[in-house]
Scaffold this motif. Structure first.
Motif, PDB file in Angstrom:
ATOM      1  N   ASP A  73      -2.930  -4.159  -2.650  1.00  0.00           N
ATOM      2  CA  ASP A  73      -3.061  -4.262  -1.194  1.00  0.00           C
ATOM      3  C   ASP A  73      -2.439  -3.076  -0.469  1.00  0.00           C
ATOM      4  OD1 ASP A  73      -0.400  -4.799  -1.620  1.00  0.00           O
ATOM      5  OD2 ASP A  73      -0.402  -6.789  -0.717  1.00  0.00           O
TER       6      ASP A  73
ATOM      7  N   GLY B 268      -9.703  -5.801   2.310  1.00  0.00           N
ATOM      8  CA  GLY B 268      -8.746  -6.690   2.952  1.00  0.00           C
ATOM      9  C   GLY B 268      -9.257  -8.081   3.257  1.00  0.00           C
TER      10      GLY B 268
ATOM     11  N   THR C 193       1.192  -5.898   7.992  1.00  0.00           N
ATOM     12  CA  THR C 193       0.807  -7.082   7.230  1.00  0.00           C
ATOM     13  C   THR C 193      -0.044  -7.967   8.133  1.00  0.00           C
ATOM     14  OG1 THR C 193       1.618  -8.847   5.780  1.00  0.00           O
ATOM     15  CG2 THR C 193       2.788  -8.530   7.846  1.00  0.00           C
TER      16      THR C 193
ATOM     17  N   LYS D 127       3.050   0.267   2.516  1.00  0.00           N
ATOM     18  CA  LYS D 127       2.469  -0.642   3.498  1.00  0.00           C
ATOM     19  C   LYS D 127       3.134  -0.451   4.853  1.00  0.00           C
ATOM     20  CE  LYS D 127       1.360  -4.853   2.574  1.00  0.00           C
ATOM     21  NZ  LYS D 127       1.422  -6.284   2.205  1.00  0.00           N
TER      22      LYS D 127
END
Length: 247
Positions: A126, A150, A216, A213
């Motif tokens: 991810d 996603g 979120t 990342k």
């Protein structure tokens, strides 16, 4: 112990002995064991894959419980890869399973891909940077790969598709991935699972302190699992399709 032909009886009834025996000899590499990857792993094993290498460095957190297969209160704080490994071996005790509890970076990703002659690679990462690198390395080596886009900030299961990355739309991760891969000379030939549903922008927040990342997204129980179903279906079908049926 239940023998292989007994527990795969229903699969053999659908696809025949030859195709199921072919799957039992296949080796799949699966990177990422979250809501998407965990479901993919289970369905690959239940589908008859005989050899599997799974990779994930994370431990189970309370926030995983709403969507991840191995996330239960009794396993909080335990490594996802190890908890999933126990489950997979309970499904098929004869499974040849390699567990790698590590976060993939450039140097160990090269070593991982060159360690075995994989029949298929599944990208359920991810984070963008390792995702780009894994796909690029697989393309360089001629390894078959399918990648998940996603599943966050979306909730309509009817808008999940299998397609080439070049034909995906309404997915921010796919858009960023296309841009990064284009710089590496890769413009097509990357099969993906994506959702064409417009994301709920209020369900996305910025975060700090996580590798690779910056944000979120909110998720609902079934969407990552359905992405995992699509990935597993793609691998199982493409490992067993004959030339007459298409690739």
């Amino acid at each position: 112990m239940t023998d292989n032909k007994t527990w795969t009886e229903r699969s053999r009834l659908l696809w025949g002995d030859e195709r199921i025996d072919e799957l039992s000899k296949a080796h799949v590499l699966l990177v990422g064991l979250g809501g998407v990857g965990g479901m993919t792993a289970e369905l690959l094993v239940r589908g008859g894959i005989g050899r599997l290498t799974i990779v994930d460095a994370d431990t189970i957190q309370p926030s995983n419980i709403n969507r991840q297969l191995v996330a239960t209160h009794s396993h909080i704080g335990e490594p996802k890869a190890q908890v999933l490994a126990t489950r997979l071996l309970d499904i098929n005790p004869q499974l040849q399973l390699e567990v790698i509890q590590d976060f993939l970076k450039d140097e160990n990703m090269v070593e991982l891909l060159d360690r075995h002659a994989y029949d298929f690679v599944v990208d359920a990462i991810d984070s963008l940077s390792p995702k780009v690198y894994l796909i690029a390395l697989c393309k360089q080596r001629g390894l078959a790969i399918v990648s998940s886009m996603g599943a966050g900030a979306k909730s309509d299961p009817t808008q999940i598709h299998q397609s080439d990355l070049s034909k995906s739309y309404n997915c921010a991760l796919a858009r960023s991935l296309r841009k990064r891969l284009r710089k590496l000379g890769i413009t097509r030939g990357v099969p993906v699972v994506f959702s064409s549903e417009l994301p709920d922008e209020e369900a996305v927040i910025e975060i700090q302190g996580e590798q690779c990342k910056r944000s979120t997204a909110g998720t609902i129980s079934y969407m990552p699992a359905l992405f995992g179903c699509q990935l597993a279906a793609y691998v199982l079908r493409h490992l067993t399709l004959t030339p007459k049926q298409g690739a």
